[in-house]
Design a protein around this motif. Structure first.
Motif, PDB file in Angstrom:
ATOM      1  N   ILE A 232       0.842  -1.199   0.000  1.00  0.00           N
ATOM      2  CA  ILE A 232       0.000   0.000   0.000  1.00  0.00           C
ATOM      3  C   ILE A 232       0.878   1.250   0.000  1.00  0.00           C
ATOM      4  O   ILE A 232       0.668   2.183  -0.778  1.00  0.00           O
ATOM      5  N   ARG A 233       1.893   1.244   0.849  1.00  0.00           N
ATOM      6  CA  ARG A 233       2.798   2.398   0.926  1.00  0.00           C
ATOM      7  C   ARG A 233       3.583   2.565  -0.378  1.00  0.00           C
ATOM      8  O   ARG A 233       3.826   3.687  -0.823  1.00  0.00           O
ATOM      9  N   SER A 234       3.967   1.467  -0.987  1.00  0.00           N
ATOM     10  CA  SER A 234       4.692   1.509  -2.257  1.00  0.00           C
ATOM     11  C   SER A 234       3.826   2.107  -3.370  1.00  0.00           C
ATOM     12  O   SER A 234       4.293   2.927  -4.172  1.00  0.00           O
ATOM     13  N   ILE A 235       2.560   1.711  -3.411  1.00  0.00           N
ATOM     14  CA  ILE A 235       1.638   2.247  -4.415  1.00  0.00           C
ATOM     15  C   ILE A 235       1.479   3.755  -4.207  1.00  0.00           C
ATOM     16  O   ILE A 235       1.505   4.531  -5.172  1.00  0.00           O
ATOM     17  N   MET A 236       1.342   4.160  -2.956  1.00  0.00           N
ATOM     18  CA  MET A 236       1.212   5.591  -2.663  1.00  0.00           C
ATOM     19  C   MET A 236       2.451   6.353  -3.128  1.00  0.00           C
ATOM     20  O   MET A 236       2.345   7.444  -3.693  1.00  0.00           O
ATOM     21  N   LYS A 237       3.616   5.760  -2.926  1.00  0.00           N
ATOM     22  CA  LYS A 237       4.860   6.407  -3.340  1.00  0.00           C
ATOM     23  C   LYS A 237       4.939   6.494  -4.865  1.00  0.00           C
ATOM     24  O   LYS A 237       5.306   7.530  -5.417  1.00  0.00           O
ATOM     25  N   LYS A 238       4.581   5.425  -5.556  1.00  0.00           N
ATOM     26  CA  LYS A 238       4.627   5.416  -7.022  1.00  0.00           C
ATOM     27  C   LYS A 238       3.629   6.393  -7.632  1.00  0.00           C
ATOM     28  O   LYS A 238       3.852   6.924  -8.713  1.00  0.00           O
ATOM     29  N   LEU A 239       2.510   6.621  -6.947  1.00  0.00           N
ATOM     30  CA  LEU A 239       1.506   7.563  -7.440  1.00  0.00           C
ATOM     31  C   LEU A 239       1.796   9.000  -6.981  1.00  0.00           C
ATOM     32  O   LEU A 239       1.008   9.901  -7.247  1.00  0.00           O
ATOM     33  N   ASN A 240       2.930   9.184  -6.301  1.00  0.00           N
ATOM     34  CA  ASN A 240       3.349  10.507  -5.823  1.00  0.00           C
ATOM     35  C   ASN A 240       2.297  11.157  -4.930  1.00  0.00           C
ATOM     36  O   ASN A 240       1.994  12.342  -5.077  1.00  0.00           O
ATOM     37  N   ILE A 241       1.752  10.373  -4.042  1.00  0.00           N
ATOM     38  CA  ILE A 241       0.765  10.915  -3.105  1.00  0.00           C
ATOM     39  C   ILE A 241       1.524  11.549  -1.954  1.00  0.00           C
ATOM     40  O   ILE A 241       2.208  10.869  -1.194  1.00  0.00           O
ATOM     41  N   TYR A 242       1.419  12.865  -1.866  1.00  0.00           N
ATOM     42  CA  TYR A 242       2.127  13.585  -0.812  1.00  0.00           C
ATOM     43  C   TYR A 242       1.177  14.391   0.061  1.00  0.00           C
ATOM     44  O   TYR A 242       1.568  14.923   1.093  1.00  0.00           O
ATOM     45  N   GLN A 243      -0.074  14.499  -0.350  1.00  0.00           N
ATOM     46  CA  GLN A 243      -1.083  15.153   0.471  1.00  0.00           C
ATOM     47  C   GLN A 243      -2.111  14.100   0.876  1.00  0.00           C
ATOM     48  O   GLN A 243      -2.332  13.142   0.154  1.00  0.00           O
ATOM     49  N   ASN A 244      -2.715  14.309   2.009  1.00  0.00           N
ATOM     50  CA  ASN A 244      -3.766  13.396   2.501  1.00  0.00           C
ATOM     51  C   ASN A 244      -3.285  11.945   2.531  1.00  0.00           C
ATOM     52  O   ASN A 244      -4.014  11.034   2.158  1.00  0.00           O
ATOM     53  N   LYS A 245      -2.062  11.756   2.989  1.00  0.00           N
ATOM     54  CA  LYS A 245      -1.492  10.401   3.007  1.00  0.00           C
ATOM     55  C   LYS A 245      -2.337   9.435   3.835  1.00  0.00           C
ATOM     56  O   LYS A 245      -2.569   8.306   3.439  1.00  0.00           O
ATOM     57  N   HIS A 246      -2.784   9.917   4.998  1.00  0.00           N
ATOM     58  CA  HIS A 246      -3.573   9.050   5.885  1.00  0.00           C
ATOM     59  C   HIS A 246      -4.876   8.626   5.195  1.00  0.00           C
ATOM     60  O   HIS A 246      -5.279   7.462   5.277  1.00  0.00           O
ATOM     61  N   GLU A 247      -5.498   9.564   4.513  1.00  0.00           N
ATOM     62  CA  GLU A 247      -6.751   9.280   3.806  1.00  0.00           C
ATOM     63  C   GLU A 247      -6.529   8.231   2.711  1.00  0.00           C
ATOM     64  O   GLU A 247      -7.315   7.293   2.564  1.00  0.00           O
ATOM     65  N   PHE A 248      -5.437   8.381   1.948  1.00  0.00           N
ATOM     66  CA  PHE A 248      -5.161   7.416   0.887  1.00  0.00           C
ATOM     67  C   PHE A 248      -4.733   6.065   1.443  1.00  0.00           C
ATOM     68  O   PHE A 248      -5.003   5.022   0.843  1.00  0.00           O
ATOM     69  N   TYR A 249      -4.070   6.081   2.586  1.00  0.00           N
ATOM     70  CA  TYR A 249      -3.720   4.813   3.223  1.00  0.00           C
ATOM     71  C   TYR A 249      -5.003   4.071   3.616  1.00  0.00           C
ATOM     72  O   TYR A 249      -5.116   2.862   3.407  1.00  0.00           O
ATOM     73  N   GLN A 250      -5.974   4.821   4.162  1.00  0.00           N
ATOM     74  CA  GLN A 250      -7.257   4.214   4.515  1.00  0.00           C
ATOM     75  C   GLN A 250      -7.957   3.673   3.261  1.00  0.00           C
ATOM     76  O   GLN A 250      -8.562   2.601   3.286  1.00  0.00           O
ATOM     77  N   THR A 251      -7.872   4.432   2.177  1.00  0.00           N
ATOM     78  CA  THR A 251      -8.442   3.968   0.904  1.00  0.00           C
ATOM     79  C   THR A 251      -7.783   2.659   0.494  1.00  0.00           C
ATOM     80  O   THR A 251      -8.456   1.733   0.047  1.00  0.00           O
ATOM     81  N   GLY A 252      -6.466   2.582   0.685  1.00  0.00           N
ATOM     82  CA  GLY A 252      -5.743   1.350   0.363  1.00  0.00           C
ATOM     83  C   GLY A 252      -6.196   0.180   1.215  1.00  0.00           C
ATOM     84  O   GLY A 252      -6.358  -0.938   0.718  1.00  0.00           O
ATOM     85  N   LEU A 253      -6.431   0.431   2.498  1.00  0.00           N
ATOM     86  CA  LEU A 253      -6.900  -0.646   3.387  1.00  0.00           C
ATOM     87  C   LEU A 253      -8.304  -1.113   3.000  1.00  0.00           C
ATOM     88  O   LEU A 253      -8.594  -2.316   3.008  1.00  0.00           O
TER      89      LEU A 253
END
Length: 166
Positions: A15-36
């Motif tokens: 999940i964290r790797s996908i966030m990094k590859k998509l250059n998610i730098y804002q609302n990280k917690h929200e996107f992590y929840q989306t990943g879960l």
């Protein structure tokens, strides 16, 4: 520890790797929840006959994050959030210009002899800023039905506005 907790620990790096590859730098917690949430849904919908879970989960999580990013970008493009200084500079000349604009829009709908469905499209689109798909979900109809309302409403409104212009 239940199954999903184990799954969460196992796929946390993904999940964290996908966030990094998509250059998610804002609302990280929200996107992590989306990943879960996407991981949970992938776990629920996985069919072992169709391949490996890791591959399925990766595409499911990445797709959900991309969809949420797209939705967030559309929302930011539609809505302007001025800074606090802007609101301090505004004078209250009219009681409520938004209310006046909404009243004008609704009177235009009446003058154009729009059907109730066409009026709903105008209200949902112009006042509530909803997409065709969101309107279809709310009204319990197909997307093509809402598109038909839109097309017919636009034609009628265009005719009324041209008549007002002349």
């Amino acid at each position: 520890m239940d199954e999903f907790e184990t799954l969460k620990e196992q796929f946390d790096p993904m999940i964290r790797s996908i966030m990094k590859k998509l250059n998610i730098y804002q609302n990280k917690h929200e996107f992590y929840q989306t990943g879960l949430i996407a991981l949970w849904e992938a776990y629920q919908n996985f069919d072992p006959k169709k391949g490996q879970f890791a591959t399925f989960a990766y595409s499911y999580i990445r797709g959900r994050m991309l969809r949420d990013m797209d939705r967030q970008i559309r929302n930011e493009e539609r809505n302007v959030h001025p800074k606090e200084e802007f609101w301090e500079m505004i004078q209250d000349d009219d009681a409520d210009p938004l209310l006046q604009a909404n009243e004008f829009l609704l009177s235009l709908c009446r003058d154009s002899h729009l059907t109730r469905q066409q009026q709903k499209w105008v209200e949902y689109t112009c006042i509530h800023m909803l997409t065709v798909r969101e309107i279809a979900e709310i009204e319990g109809v197909s997307v093509s039905a809402v598109k038909r309302w839109r097309s017919e409403a636009k034609q009628k409104l265009k005719g009324t506005l041209l008549a007002i212009k002349d």
